[in-house]
Design a protein around this motif. Structure first.
Motif, PDB file in Angstrom:
ATOM      1  N   GLY A 132      -2.403 -46.977  13.506  1.00 29.84           N
ATOM      2  CA  GLY A 132      -2.178 -46.720  14.292  1.00 29.84           C
ATOM      3  C   GLY A 132      -1.179 -45.442  14.185  1.00 29.84           C
ATOM      4  N   ALA A 133       0.296 -45.556  13.264  1.00 27.81           N
ATOM      5  CA  ALA A 133       1.592 -44.487  13.805  1.00 27.81           C
ATOM      6  C   ALA A 133       0.578 -43.279  13.612  1.00 27.81           C
ATOM      7  CB  ALA A 133       2.276 -45.562  12.802  1.00 27.81           C
ATOM      8  N   ILE A 134      -0.208 -43.110  13.067  1.00 31.32           N
ATOM      9  CA  ILE A 134      -0.460 -41.799  12.535  1.00 31.32           C
ATOM     10  C   ILE A 134      -0.852 -40.996  14.178  1.00 31.32           C
ATOM     11  CG2 ILE A 134      -1.902 -40.170  10.578  1.00 31.32           C
ATOM     12  CD1 ILE A 134      -0.859 -41.547   8.823  1.00 31.32           C
ATOM     13  N   VAL A 135      -2.388 -41.863  14.324  1.00 28.30           N
ATOM     14  CA  VAL A 135      -2.538 -41.569  15.745  1.00 28.30           C
ATOM     15  C   VAL A 135      -1.553 -41.245  16.805  1.00 28.30           C
ATOM     16  CG1 VAL A 135      -3.805 -42.545  17.384  1.00 28.30           C
ATOM     17  CG2 VAL A 135      -4.561 -42.459  14.226  1.00 28.30           C
ATOM     18  N   LEU A 136      -0.862 -42.284  17.004  1.00 29.53           N
ATOM     19  CA  LEU A 136      -0.023 -41.610  18.042  1.00 29.53           C
ATOM     20  C   LEU A 136       1.307 -40.878  17.702  1.00 29.53           C
ATOM     21  CD1 LEU A 136       0.809 -46.290  18.313  1.00 29.53           C
ATOM     22  CD2 LEU A 136      -0.502 -44.333  19.846  1.00 29.53           C
ATOM     23  N   ALA A 137       1.027 -40.848  16.583  1.00 34.45           N
ATOM     24  CA  ALA A 137       1.984 -39.898  16.479  1.00 34.45           C
ATOM     25  C   ALA A 137       1.492 -38.358  16.828  1.00 34.45           C
ATOM     26  CB  ALA A 137       2.834 -39.639  14.857  1.00 34.45           C
ATOM     27  N   CYS A 138       0.388 -38.009  16.698  1.00 34.52           N
ATOM     28  CA  CYS A 138      -0.323 -37.297  16.724  1.00 34.52           C
ATOM     29  C   CYS A 138      -0.454 -36.662  18.149  1.00 34.52           C
ATOM     30  CB  CYS A 138      -1.804 -36.974  16.065  1.00 34.52           C
ATOM     31  SG  CYS A 138      -1.833 -36.783  14.223  1.00 34.52           S
ATOM     32  N   ALA A 139      -0.558 -38.157  19.229  1.00 32.12           N
ATOM     33  CA  ALA A 139      -0.714 -37.316  20.808  1.00 32.12           C
ATOM     34  C   ALA A 139       0.950 -37.080  20.800  1.00 32.12           C
ATOM     35  CB  ALA A 139      -0.849 -39.457  21.147  1.00 32.12           C
ATOM     36  N   GLY A 140       1.480 -38.105  20.940  1.00 31.90           N
ATOM     37  CA  GLY A 140       2.924 -37.598  20.750  1.00 31.90           C
ATOM     38  C   GLY A 140       3.658 -35.929  20.343  1.00 31.90           C
ATOM     39  N   LEU A 141       3.034 -35.907  19.465  1.00 36.15           N
ATOM     40  CA  LEU A 141       2.889 -33.848  19.094  1.00 36.15           C
ATOM     41  C   LEU A 141       1.757 -33.202  20.087  1.00 36.15           C
ATOM     42  CD1 LEU A 141       3.992 -32.082  16.731  1.00 36.15           C
ATOM     43  CD2 LEU A 141       1.912 -32.838  15.809  1.00 36.15           C
ATOM     44  N   VAL A 142       1.469 -33.547  20.222  1.00 39.74           N
ATOM     45  CA  VAL A 142       0.356 -32.549  21.667  1.00 39.74           C
ATOM     46  C   VAL A 142       0.841 -32.799  22.970  1.00 39.74           C
ATOM     47  CG1 VAL A 142      -1.586 -32.733  22.623  1.00 39.74           C
ATOM     48  CG2 VAL A 142      -2.279 -33.178  20.456  1.00 39.74           C
ATOM     49  N   TYR A 143       1.850 -34.117  23.162  1.00 39.78           N
ATOM     50  CA  TYR A 143       2.252 -34.058  24.497  1.00 39.78           C
ATOM     51  C   TYR A 143       3.819 -32.722  24.569  1.00 39.78           C
ATOM     52  CZ  TYR A 143       6.034 -35.450  27.908  1.00 39.78           C
ATOM     53  OH  TYR A 143       6.261 -35.829  28.751  1.00 39.78           O
ATOM     54  N   VAL A 144       4.767 -32.891  23.275  1.00 45.56           N
ATOM     55  CA  VAL A 144       5.677 -32.514  23.012  1.00 45.56           C
ATOM     56  C   VAL A 144       5.614 -30.927  23.010  1.00 45.56           C
ATOM     57  CG1 VAL A 144       7.512 -31.658  21.608  1.00 45.56           C
ATOM     58  CG2 VAL A 144       7.074 -33.643  21.740  1.00 45.56           C
ATOM     59  N   VAL A 145       4.276 -30.473  22.463  1.00 46.97           N
ATOM     60  CA  VAL A 145       3.570 -28.639  23.151  1.00 46.97           C
ATOM     61  C   VAL A 145       3.237 -28.921  24.075  1.00 46.97           C
ATOM     62  CG1 VAL A 145       2.015 -27.730  21.701  1.00 46.97           C
ATOM     63  CG2 VAL A 145       3.011 -28.805  19.897  1.00 46.97           C
ATOM     64  N   TRP A 146       2.527 -29.822  24.334  1.00 48.07           N
ATOM     65  CA  TRP A 146       2.120 -28.932  26.297  1.00 48.07           C
ATOM     66  C   TRP A 146       3.325 -29.114  27.335  1.00 48.07           C
ATOM     67  CZ3 TRP A 146      -2.205 -32.746  28.051  1.00 48.07           C
ATOM     68  CH2 TRP A 146      -2.609 -31.936  29.275  1.00 48.07           C
ATOM     69  N   ARG A 147       4.425 -29.906  26.798  1.00 50.32           N
ATOM     70  CA  ARG A 147       5.852 -29.928  27.334  1.00 50.32           C
ATOM     71  C   ARG A 147       6.247 -28.673  27.186  1.00 50.32           C
ATOM     72  NH1 ARG A 147       8.353 -34.815  30.195  1.00 50.32           N
ATOM     73  NH2 ARG A 147      10.746 -33.720  30.285  1.00 50.32           N
ATOM     74  N   LEU A 148       6.532 -28.488  26.027  1.00 50.63           N
ATOM     75  CA  LEU A 148       7.098 -26.874  25.355  1.00 50.63           C
ATOM     76  C   LEU A 148       6.863 -25.932  26.584  1.00 50.63           C
ATOM     77  CD1 LEU A 148       8.466 -27.681  22.245  1.00 50.63           C
ATOM     78  CD2 LEU A 148       9.636 -28.124  24.447  1.00 50.63           C
ATOM     79  N   ALA A 149       5.732 -25.559  26.726  1.00 49.32           N
ATOM     80  CA  ALA A 149       4.881 -24.648  26.777  1.00 49.32           C
ATOM     81  C   ALA A 149       4.709 -24.665  28.524  1.00 49.32           C
ATOM     82  CB  ALA A 149       3.063 -24.663  26.350  1.00 49.32           C
ATOM     83  N   ALA A 150       4.242 -25.943  29.282  1.00 52.25           N
ATOM     84  CA  ALA A 150       4.717 -26.420  30.067  1.00 52.25           C
ATOM     85  C   ALA A 150       6.365 -25.776  31.244  1.00 52.25           C
ATOM     86  CB  ALA A 150       4.212 -27.511  30.673  1.00 52.25           C
ATOM     87  N   LEU A 151       6.776 -26.325  31.044  1.00 55.53           N
ATOM     88  CA  LEU A 151       8.960 -26.236  30.527  1.00 55.53           C
ATOM     89  C   LEU A 151       9.234 -24.618  30.634  1.00 55.53           C
ATOM     90  CD1 LEU A 151      10.100 -29.735  31.495  1.00 55.53           C
ATOM     91  CD2 LEU A 151       8.421 -28.862  32.766  1.00 55.53           C
TER      92      LEU A 151
END
Length: 645
Positions: A256-275
């Motif tokens: 579960g931690a690995i799955v959530l970490a992957c989701a968090g990584l996608v979010y960070v990349v998305w956020r950096l690209a957006a902002l």
């Protein structure tokens, strides 16, 4: 030598089996929780856009067209207002508003129903989580019912801008329930699908609010206390419960931690690209607090939140929080004492083997941690909406306590839960009635905190919306006296009322706006827009055009400023520039009557007869005087037939 006789170690008598709550079995519990959740906020459904709803929804052109979806997924919440780089990146919230607006237009009921749906499903997932976590029907039922009627949830479930908290909690719970389901299955397709669902839910939660970054910590709390296999069978007569995973070791946490970490990584990349990079988190305080002072304020904020969870009698949208800067502040002592008792109780429960109750309580500070930094959060450091996710842990712990009581005194437990549910429902419905309009909400708030300038300012807005202009003007002036930082906004809202009531002329209002601008402290677009309107009505067109041009530069999405700028250009100015400004105003707000009328006049001057006729017809639909429509239509027919401009 005689052999030593082994004597078995005496075992503690097991607790009686967990009783099932009468009349609340299976679907009945879910229906009861859903009904209570709806009943608790039902009085607010007939309300309108209030508080921050107005600038975020009806004044936000970016949510009014489906073609703006890519932009909403890659921009901050306030980018439409000119703040291109801000830390509030919540595409889930803005897409929710986009859907509602394009389905129902500016109808607040649609937005409120969508919010209620988030709240309703969050209640049902609290039931699902508690049932799997505690393996107790009583604990789950009590937790779900208490969550459904908790008065601290009214703000998040009644205020349209409360969508981030309700939706974030819904998807956080969805991720946790999915992870628990995955742990009950052997390796295979079904398990992989549940893990994928957990990752998708975790990513969606981050898209609604950044606080959901605590999700891995919440999963760890569950794993640390979740009973495992035969060793975890309890309250079930010694049988192995199907709600328990195969193992509670690190192996349970890691997938579960690995799955959530992957989701968090996608979010960070998305956020950096957006902002476009890491946007700095600037302090909201003029003098940022030190690390030690932050810790002192965090203890008090945690104590305040804990008290509101336990005793939600006094609720407010603004607690006028002033950060503590010294250990001598009595709030610091109160906070430290509360923390001492709280974490002492957690340690005691853990030592006694009540690990689920202990970790349910730890859920509260874990989910509050991101909002306990006084340098990032000022007025809202202590707020009801921040309690929505933490209350899950509180309700689960309360449900466990109710189940323990029910094993010995079932009737007493049933009576206690019933009393708490009825009391919470009564308080929630009373609070929901206040969340119908700015006038109803802030009248109640000011009655409880009459010296709070911020609340007096919003009460003035409520009076203004209700057409009670003298009372509105009085509240705006009182707000500026109580809180000098509100001088600008009180002037922007109050001076037009003073002109409308005949208390001052447009020329006097223009002088007042100019004096504020001369101080050099404020450059708010509405201040320049109001100055331009006052100058225009005073017959000072060129000066008005300059002020309105400045307002447009600061806020390119201000439809009213564009329309008045077109008016300020006048018949003697550049008609092409005038038409461009009026078109821009109409694009931003198709219901802007003034913009349509200017489009008609400018189009006539430029010989654009079809556009002029269409603008006249649009003006008629928006309520323009029929005499004006007839006069302009006659002019179009006459000049188009002769070919003259």
């Amino acid at each position: 030598m005689r052999p030593i006789k082994r004597v078995p170690f005496p075992r503690r008598r097991a607790d009686p089996p967990d009783p099932k709550p009468r009349g609340l079995l299976g679907a009945g519990v879910s229906l009861a929780a859903a009904g209570l959740a709806v009943a608790a906020v039902l009085p607010s459904l007939g309300g309108g856009f209030i508080y921050d709803d107005v600038p975020v929804i009806p004044e936000n052109p970016s949510i009014q067209r489906l073609s703006n979806l890519p932009k909403l997924l890659t921009s901050g919440v306030w980018e439409y207002s000119g703040l291109a780089r801000n830390n509030l990146f919540r595409p889930g919230q803005m897409v929710t508003y986009l859907i509602d607006w394009n389905l129902a237009g500016p109808n607040p009921l649609a937005f409120r129903l969508h919010l209620l749906a988030y709240h309703l499903f969050a209640c049902l997932l609290v039931l699902a989580l508690a049932r799997r976590w505690t393996a107790s029907g009583w604990s789950a039922a009590a937790a779900g019912l208490l969550f459904a009627i908790h008065p601290a949830h009214v703000e998040s479930a009644s205020w349209i801008c409360g969508v981030p908290d309700a939706a974030m909690t819904l998807f956080v719970l969805g991720a946790l329930v999915s992870l628990m389901e995955a742990e009950l299955l052997p390796a295979g397709t079904a398990r992989s699908l549940w893990l994928a669902a957990a990752g998708a839910s975790g990513l969606t939660a981050l898209m609604f609010k950044e606080v959901s970054a605590v999700l891995p910590a919440l999963w760890l709390l569950i794993v640390l206390s979740w009973p495992a296999g035969p060793r975890g069978a309890h309250q079930t007569g010694g049988a192995v419960s199907k709600h328990h995973p195969r193992s509670s070791s690190l192996a349970t946490y890691l997938p579960g931690a690995i799955v959530l970490a992957c989701a968090g990584l996608v979010y960070v990349v998305w956020r950096l690209a957006a902002l476009g990079g890491f946007v700095p988190l600037s302090s909201v305080n003029a003098r940022p607090l030190t690390t030690a002072q932050l810790a002192l304020n965090a203890s008090w904020a945690f104590a305040w939140s804990l008290w509101r969870l336990v005793f939600p009698a006094f609720l407010t949208v603004d607690s006028a929080y002033q950060p503590a800067t010294s250990i001598a502040d009595p709030r610091v002592a109160a906070g430290m004492i509360a923390c001492l008792f709280f974490f002492g109780a957690v340690a005691l429960l853990w030592r006694r083997g009540e690990r689920i109750a202990a970790t349910a309580l730890l859920w509260i500070p874990a989910s509050l941690l991101p909002v306990l930094n006084a340098n990032w959060i000022s007025r809202s450091m202590v707020a009801e909406r921040y309690l929505y996710l933490p209350s899950v842990g509180f309700c689960v712990a309360a449900g466990i306590a109710a189940a323990r009581l029910a094993r010995r005194r079932r009737r007493l437990a049933e009576a206690l839960v019933a009393v708490l549910v009825l009391a919470g429902l009564a308080r929630s419905t009373a609070r929901a009635l206040e969340w119908r309009s700015n006038l109803s909400l802030f009248s109640a708030e000011v009655s409880r905190q009459p010296a709070n300038g911020y609340l007096r300012f919003w009460l003035g807005t409520g009076y203004r919306e209700a057409g009670r202009l003298p009372e509105a003007l009085e509240e705006y002036r009182e707000a500026a006296k109580l809180d000098p930082s509100l001088e600008l906004f009180s002037a922007v809202n109050g001076l037009p009322i003073a002109v409308a009531t005949g208390e001052m002329t447009d020329a006097q209002a223009a002088e007042a706006y100019s004096r504020i601008l001369e101080k050099g402290e404020h450059t708010h677009p509405k201040l320049y827009a109001n100055l331009g309107i006052a100058l225009l009505r005073s017959g000072r067109g060129p000066e008005a055009a300059e002020a309105l041009k400045k307002a447009i530069q600061l806020d390119p999405n201000n439809s009213g400023a564009w329309a008045f700028y077109a008016l300020a250009i006048g018949d003697s100015g550049d008609q092409r520039q005038r038409l461009v400004a009026a078109r821009r105003a109409s694009t931003l707000d198709p219901r802007n009557l003034q913009a349509q009328q200017v489009i008609a006049l400018a189009s006539i001057s430029l010989g654009l007869w079809e556009e002029a006729a269409a603008a006249v017809e649009h003006s008629r639909q928006l309520g323009a005087p029929e005499e004006w429509c007839q006069r302009i239509s006659t002019r179009i027919a006459k000049e188009s037939s002769t070919g003259r401009k």
